[in-house]
Design a protein around this motif. Structure first.
Motif, short mmCIF file in Angstrom:
data_model
loop_
_atom_site.label_atom_id
_atom_site.label_comp_id
_atom_site.label_asym_id
_atom_site.label_seq_id
_atom_site.Cartn_x
_atom_site.Cartn_y
_atom_site.Cartn_z
N ALA A 1 -24.67 4.24 19.13
CA ALA A 1 -24.10 5.53 18.74
C ALA A 1 -24.06 5.67 17.22
O ALA A 1 -24.40 6.73 16.67
N GLU A 2 -23.68 4.60 16.54
CA GLU A 2 -23.64 4.62 15.07
C GLU A 2 -25.06 4.71 14.49
O GLU A 2 -25.29 5.39 13.48
N MET A 3 -26.00 4.03 15.13
CA MET A 3 -27.40 4.08 14.67
C MET A 3 -27.95 5.49 14.81
O MET A 3 -28.69 5.96 13.93
N ASN A 4 -27.63 6.17 15.91
CA ASN A 4 -28.10 7.55 16.10
C ASN A 4 -27.67 8.44 14.93
O ASN A 4 -28.46 9.22 14.40
N LEU A 5 -26.42 8.33 14.55
CA LEU A 5 -25.91 9.16 13.47
C LEU A 5 -26.49 8.74 12.12
O LEU A 5 -26.71 9.59 11.24
N ASP A 6 -26.78 7.45 11.96
CA ASP A 6 -27.40 6.99 10.73
C ASP A 6 -28.83 7.52 10.62
O ASP A 6 -29.26 7.96 9.54
N ILE A 7 -29.58 7.50 11.73
CA ILE A 7 -30.94 8.06 11.73
C ILE A 7 -30.88 9.54 11.41
O ILE A 7 -31.66 10.05 10.60
N LEU A 8 -29.95 10.25 12.04
CA LEU A 8 -29.78 11.68 11.77
C LEU A 8 -29.51 11.92 10.29
O LEU A 8 -30.15 12.80 9.67
N ARG A 9 -28.62 11.16 9.70
CA ARG A 9 -28.27 11.36 8.29
C ARG A 9 -29.45 11.08 7.38
O ARG A 9 -29.76 11.86 6.48
N ARG A 10 -30.12 9.97 7.61
CA ARG A 10 -31.23 9.58 6.75
C ARG A 10 -32.40 10.54 6.87
O ARG A 10 -33.09 10.83 5.87
N ALA A 11 -32.65 11.05 8.07
CA ALA A 11 -33.70 12.05 8.24
C ALA A 11 -33.32 13.35 7.56
O ALA A 11 -34.13 13.96 6.85
N THR A 12 -32.08 13.77 7.75
CA THR A 12 -31.61 15.02 7.14
C THR A 12 -31.72 14.96 5.62
O THR A 12 -32.10 15.95 4.98
N ASP A 13 -31.41 13.82 5.05
CA ASP A 13 -31.50 13.67 3.59
C ASP A 13 -32.92 13.90 3.08
O ASP A 13 -33.11 14.24 1.90
N ARG A 14 -33.91 13.72 3.94
CA ARG A 14 -35.30 13.93 3.56
C ARG A 14 -35.82 15.30 4.01
O ARG A 14 -37.02 15.56 3.92
N GLY A 15 -34.93 16.13 4.55
CA GLY A 15 -35.36 17.43 5.04
C GLY A 15 -36.06 17.38 6.38
O GLY A 15 -36.80 18.31 6.74
N ALA B 1 -24.03 18.13 24.73
CA ALA B 1 -24.89 19.07 24.01
C ALA B 1 -24.13 19.74 22.87
O ALA B 1 -24.66 19.91 21.76
N ILE B 2 -22.88 20.10 23.13
CA ILE B 2 -22.05 20.70 22.08
C ILE B 2 -21.80 19.70 20.96
O ILE B 2 -21.90 20.03 19.77
N THR B 3 -21.51 18.45 21.33
CA THR B 3 -21.29 17.41 20.33
C THR B 3 -22.52 17.21 19.47
O THR B 3 -22.43 17.13 18.23
N ARG B 4 -23.68 17.13 20.11
CA ARG B 4 -24.92 16.90 19.35
C ARG B 4 -25.22 18.08 18.44
O ARG B 4 -25.68 17.91 17.30
N ARG B 5 -24.97 19.29 18.91
CA ARG B 5 -25.14 20.46 18.05
C ARG B 5 -24.24 20.37 16.84
O ARG B 5 -24.67 20.58 15.70
N ASP B 6 -22.98 20.04 17.09
CA ASP B 6 -22.01 19.98 16.00
C ASP B 6 -22.29 18.82 15.03
O ASP B 6 -21.92 18.89 13.86
N GLN B 7 -22.94 17.77 15.53
CA GLN B 7 -23.30 16.66 14.65
C GLN B 7 -24.47 17.02 13.74
O GLN B 7 -24.70 16.35 12.74
N GLY B 8 -25.22 18.06 14.10
CA GLY B 8 -26.31 18.50 13.26
C GLY B 8 -27.70 18.23 13.79
O GLY B 8 -28.68 18.38 13.04
#
Length: 259
Positions: free
Chosen positions: A191-205, A218-225
């Protein structure tokens, strides 16, 4: 191809999708009527073939639905043939390194970016639209690698640096299995890795996609970005709804007959 989906991702909106595991083209027709943003036809698991891809693509005609295919491997044949029958892109499984993603580029893109051969199949309207398709395909098609192993996570920065990368798709179940938690959706630490991948990808656009297993998720994933969120699979959603109704009606859902 993919204009509506790309517009949503560029606006930081979540594009909701559907995993297609059935050959029934009515699934795609209904998805389009409901305003689903994208579908992924799964050839990695199950029994779907190129004829099934073609019927789903026909059902999507006249809609803004992006039709992606998950090929059974990273090899030339399934990727090339899925694109030749008209798929709008591919979600490619088990990309573990930038080198593997570059090898997929060779199959996916026409020269000078790759080595995809030019054919006269459905994607070019049987040759009637060949020039326009081959001129625009390298820019319009969408190549999405799946990040779903410990090795891919270790090589994430190199993968995210690949040319033309717009989106990655996470596979928590296989990520968990690669870390020893076989059969778990989000095993220890995933779960922590998923959010780390999301953050690192987002930082690169770069946007990220993931499958949700419930409305709440689905709501949680939307809200996570997450930019792409699958609401589930066609058969999985049917099972989920039937079980919910059966349980509300006081029926036992573990037996062979509910009613």
């Amino acid at each position: 191809m993919n204009e509506a989906l790309r517009n949503k991702l560029a606006a930081n909106e979540t594009a909701f999708g559907l995993w297609v595991t059935s050959e029934a083209s009515a699934v795609t027709e209904v998805a389009g009527l409901l305003g689903i943003d994208w579908i992924c036809i799964d050839m990695e698991h199950g029994y779907l073939d190129y004829r099934d891809i073609q019927t789903h693509l026909s059902a999507a005609r006249g809609t803004n639905l992006t039709v992606l295919v998950r090929p059974p491997s990273q090899e030339l044949e399934p990727i090339k043939r899925a694109l030749d029958v008209g798929a709008h892109g591919a979600i490619v499984p088990l990309i573990d390194s930038a080198e593997e993603l570059h090898a997929v580029h060779e199959h996916f893109y026409y020269p000078p970016l790759g080595r995809r051969g030019i054919g006269g199949e459905r994607s070019v309207k049987w040759g009637l639209d060949l020039e326009q398709y081959v001129t625009n395909a390298n820019d319009e098609l969408l190549l999405i690698p799946m990040i779903e192993t410990q090795r891919a996570y270790e090589n994430l920065d190199e993968i995210l640096s690949a040319d033309k990368l717009e989106t990655v798709f996470l596979g928590p179940g296989d990520m968990s299995a690669s870390r020893g938690a076989v059969g778990e959706w989000e095993g220890p630490g995933v779960a922590e890795m998923n959010l780390d991948i999301l953050r690192r990808a987002t930082d690169r656009g770069i946007s990220s996609g993931i499958v949700a297993r419930s409305t709440e998720e689905a709501i949680t994933r939307r809200d996570q970005g997450f930019g792409m969120v699958s609401l589930g699979s066609d058969i999985g959603l049917m099972i989920r709804q039937i079980k919910t109704m059966a349980e509300a009606l006081g029926k036992e859902t573990t037996g062979h007959r509910w009613f």
